[in-house]
Design a protein around this motif. Structure first.
Motif, PDB file in Angstrom:
ATOM      1  N   UNK A  89     -22.225 -61.906  35.967  1.00 42.57           N
ATOM      2  CA  UNK A  89     -23.445 -62.345  36.652  1.00 42.57           C
ATOM      3  C   UNK A  89     -24.571 -61.344  36.420  1.00 42.57           C
ATOM      4  N   UNK A  90     -25.784 -61.715  36.866  1.00 38.31           N
ATOM      5  CA  UNK A  90     -26.925 -60.809  36.674  1.00 38.31           C
ATOM      6  C   UNK A  90     -26.767 -59.531  37.490  1.00 38.31           C
ATOM      7  N   UNK A  91     -25.879 -59.515  38.515  1.00 37.67           N
ATOM      8  CA  UNK A  91     -25.601 -58.272  39.248  1.00 37.67           C
ATOM      9  C   UNK A  91     -24.557 -57.416  38.555  1.00 37.67           C
ATOM     10  N   UNK A  92     -24.014 -57.915  37.432  1.00 40.31           N
ATOM     11  CA  UNK A  92     -23.016 -57.145  36.717  1.00 40.31           C
ATOM     12  C   UNK A  92     -21.595 -57.378  37.199  1.00 40.31           C
ATOM     13  N   UNK A  93     -21.358 -58.453  37.976  1.00 42.18           N
ATOM     14  CA  UNK A  93     -20.022 -58.744  38.503  1.00 42.18           C
ATOM     15  C   UNK A  93     -19.289 -59.667  37.534  1.00 42.18           C
ATOM     16  N   UNK A 143     -22.030 -51.563  42.443  1.00 40.28           N
ATOM     17  CA  UNK A 143     -23.233 -52.334  42.770  1.00 40.28           C
ATOM     18  C   UNK A 143     -23.674 -52.070  44.209  1.00 40.28           C
ATOM     19  N   UNK A 144     -22.725 -51.981  45.145  1.00 36.46           N
ATOM     20  CA  UNK A 144     -23.060 -51.814  46.554  1.00 36.46           C
ATOM     21  C   UNK A 144     -23.486 -50.378  46.878  1.00 36.46           C
ATOM     22  N   UNK A 145     -22.873 -49.379  46.202  1.00 31.91           N
ATOM     23  CA  UNK A 145     -23.144 -47.979  46.542  1.00 31.91           C
ATOM     24  C   UNK A 145     -24.211 -47.342  45.655  1.00 31.91           C
ATOM     25  N   UNK A 196     -17.779 -45.363  52.710  1.00 27.06           N
ATOM     26  CA  UNK A 196     -17.100 -46.418  53.466  1.00 27.06           C
ATOM     27  C   UNK A 196     -18.101 -47.237  54.281  1.00 27.06           C
ATOM     28  N   UNK A 197     -19.073 -46.564  54.906  1.00 28.02           N
ATOM     29  CA  UNK A 197     -20.064 -47.270  55.715  1.00 28.02           C
ATOM     30  C   UNK A 197     -20.918 -48.200  54.861  1.00 28.02           C
ATOM     31  N   UNK A 198     -21.312 -47.730  53.662  1.00 26.88           N
ATOM     32  CA  UNK A 198     -22.154 -48.541  52.780  1.00 26.88           C
ATOM     33  C   UNK A 198     -21.437 -49.819  52.360  1.00 26.88           C
ATOM     34  N   UNK A 199     -20.130 -49.705  52.120  1.00 28.93           N
ATOM     35  CA  UNK A 199     -19.347 -50.871  51.707  1.00 28.93           C
ATOM     36  C   UNK A 199     -18.939 -51.739  52.893  1.00 28.93           C
ATOM     37  N   UNK A 200     -19.213 -51.260  54.106  1.00 33.99           N
ATOM     38  CA  UNK A 200     -18.874 -52.041  55.300  1.00 33.99           C
ATOM     39  C   UNK A 200     -17.385 -52.162  55.523  1.00 33.99           C
ATOM     40  N   UNK A 201     -16.630 -51.129  55.174  1.00 35.26           N
ATOM     41  CA  UNK A 201     -15.182 -51.156  55.378  1.00 35.26           C
ATOM     42  C   UNK A 201     -14.756 -49.936  56.190  1.00 35.26           C
ATOM     43  N   UNK A 202     -13.595 -50.038  56.830  1.00 33.62           N
ATOM     44  CA  UNK A 202     -13.116 -48.976  57.711  1.00 33.62           C
ATOM     45  C   UNK A 202     -12.611 -47.787  56.909  1.00 33.62           C
TER      46      UNK A 202
END
Length: 554
Positions: free
Chosen positions: A241-245, A494-496, A536-542
């Motif tokens: 995809x255009x996000x690189x996924x 992509x998220x971080x 971890x916070x940026x990815x929204x995971x514990x």
């Protein structure tokens, strides 16, 4: 030296105790040791506990940790803890949490609900994906990796044969798995799928081509993008995809040409609810047949066009007069339409002034070296001159700037140099979509680099190559596992906004310690740094808890 407790009885029958710092000295007259008070702390019920704590800490500085712990155990009833082992925790924990957030565990468990194994197939597949992302190794080496080196949630040990069986099972559900993963990821990340980038690469095998059976339909010799034409290989395709996924992968025999795969890619993506799709592909896919395939069912394309292809329409586009429109720094575009009616073709000519200057300087240096080579020919004897001249004439870089006179003399081809200047900093793009602006076409094509980044990650970070599998189903399963690892890695990047290489190094510092005592076992993780917690916070995971597990003895 020791803490001495003395007491006296009061008239009312109560007892008052005092604490003193004392040590014993030998009394030669009395012939026994007597206590000598060095310091009095005062009444026990009024003592300042912080004074004693500071004293203990100051003494402990001169002891080894083991001696300090033994001293504390000797004083009180504290159970002695033994540090049994330590495993890397951070990377596997992060991948496991993201795996669950996407819903890959639920997808796999549903696909394998009717298949009973001693270990969960879903856990075995996750372990192999995590291994690709964290420390790529063979399936045999994974036995020690899982047992001794890394904490895999829900899997304490594994056998290589279990992993191979899980690979076979994975391949049987590949088609449905890919579709369900795409749906889950697109919903979770709100993926934009109006632009899909596609490209191919090759990956080789460390095996003599003569040792490959004739009936092996997958491992073949072909054009090697790894520059290993001496080895057999497979061809791998990725849609990104255009996000690189990466949303899907393909595997073809090693002698498959780029031109022949577009039709299958188009058919395989039918029914994926992609909506209006514009496929973005490199120059290797620009046959007219492929372009017609991409336009089926209302689809469109953005493809690179070879500027020196010799096509009449391409030459017309390159020679078209007109001004460039400045759209971004070092990005200028010119919209060109060639032909009318059904023969109408839309091109976008892109010019990068900074890259054009680099091309000019590189060519200038090359011509200077070539002139020095030509000057050196005059000093050679006839036979040596002939060999050196042939070498220059056939040189892949020098040869295109040379021309040979009737008497065999080599000279610079100034017309070829002027022709090359026309292409400095330029590339030509062709598109079937008239609704896109020239800027969108140019930027969309530039993002094709995301596919190249994905292949680079596959081959370096995830160590896709070289492959040692022999059976076709294992080869395909190996590439599918690498694709799953790439999917997780690209989502994290992509998220971080960080590279996986840097994140993996930071996460490897998070360990899980196993401590045991007479009262039971404790599994405790290291304290997180602010940078680790931010990931971890940026990815929204514990993040991993401080105590992962406490097992009291019955």
């Amino acid at each position: 030296m020791y803490i001495r407790r003395v007491s006296r009885k009061n008239k009312n029958g109560s007892t008052t105790a005092y604490l003193q710092l004392a040590h014993n000295e030998w009394d030669p007259v009395a012939k026994h040791a007597k206590a000598k008070v060095i310091y009095s702390f005062g009444r026990e019920d009024e003592i300042d506990r912080s004074v004693l704590e500071r004293l203990v800490q100051s003494i402990a500085r001169y002891l080894t940790p083991e001696a300090a712990l033994q001293a504390q155990n000797a004083i009180g009833d504290t159970a002695e803890f033994l540090f049994r082992s330590s495993k890397r925790l951070g990377g596997a924990w992060l991948l496991h949490q993201l795996w669950q957030k996407i819903g890959l565990d639920a997808i796999l468990e549903k696909l394998f609900k009717d298949r009973k194994y001693q270990s969960s197939i879903e856990r075995l597949i996750f372990a192999m994906v995590a291994n690709r992302a964290l420390n790529p190794s063979s399936k045999l080496a994974m036995e020690d990796w899982v047992k001794d080196e890394v904490y895999i949630p829900g899997l304490s040990e594994v056998g290589s044969q279990q992993l191979y069986r899980a690979m076979d099972e994975l391949l049987e559900v590949q088609s449905e798995l890919e579709h369900q993963i795409y749906c889950a990821v697109s919903d979770l990340l709100n993926l934009e799928v109006d632009l899909l980038y596609f490209d191919t690469t090759s990956s080789y095998f460390e095996v003599d081509p003569f040792d490959v059976p004739e009936d092996d339909d997958l491992r073949k010799q072909g054009f090697s993008k790894d520059k290993r034409p001496d080895l057999v290989q497979v061809v791998i395709g990725l849609a990104v995809t255009r996000q690189g996924i990466p949303i899907r992968s393909w595997v073809w025999p090693g002698n498959t040409s780029d031109m022949s795969v577009v039709d299958q890619v188009k058919r395989d993506l039918v029914g994926w609810k992609l909506g209006r799709v514009i496929s973005v592909m490199d120059r290797g896919f620009t046959s007219e047949k492929n372009l017609r395939t991409l336009q089926r069912a209302g689809g469109h394309y953005i493809v690179g066009e070879k500027m020196r292809s010799g096509k009449e329409t391409t030459d017309a586009a390159m020679s078209r007069k007109g001004r460039y429109h400045h759209v971004r720094e070092n990005l200028q575009v010119k919209d060109i339409v060639v032909g009318d009616g059904e023969a109408r073709k839309r091109y976008v000519l892109v010019h990068n002034p900074k890259e054009a200057e680099r091309d000019r300087l590189r060519r200038k240096e090359l011509i200077e070296r070539l002139e020095a080579e030509l000057e050196g020919l005059k000093q050679l004897s006839n036979q040596a001159h002939t060999k050196a001249a042939c070498r220059l004439r056939t040189h892949p870089t020098y040869g295109k700037y040379l021309r040979q006179l009737k008497d065999g003399t080599l000279k610079l081809d100034k017309q070829a140099i002027r022709d090359a200047e026309k292409y400095d900093g330029k590339y030509l793009i062709r598109t079937s979509d008239d609704t896109l602006s020239a800027e969108d076409v140019a930027l969309g094509y530039k993002q094709l680099v995301d596919v190249e980044d994905a292949f680079r990650t596959l081959k370096t970070t995830l160590e896709l190559r070289p492959m040692y599998h022999r059976l076709e189903n294992r080869i395909r399963a190996h590439i599918l596992l690498c694709w799953l690892a790439l999917l997780l890695v690209r989502i994290i990047e992509e998220e971080t906004g960080e590279t996986w290489t840097a994140l993996r190094k930071e996460l490897d510092r998070i360990h899980l310690g196993h401590f045991s005592s007479n009262n039971g076992d404790v599994y405790q993780s290291t304290e997180l740094t602010p940078k680790q917690r931010k990931t971890f916070d940026t990815l929204g995971i514990e993040a991993p808890p401080k105590f992962l597990k406490i097992q009291p003895k019955a």
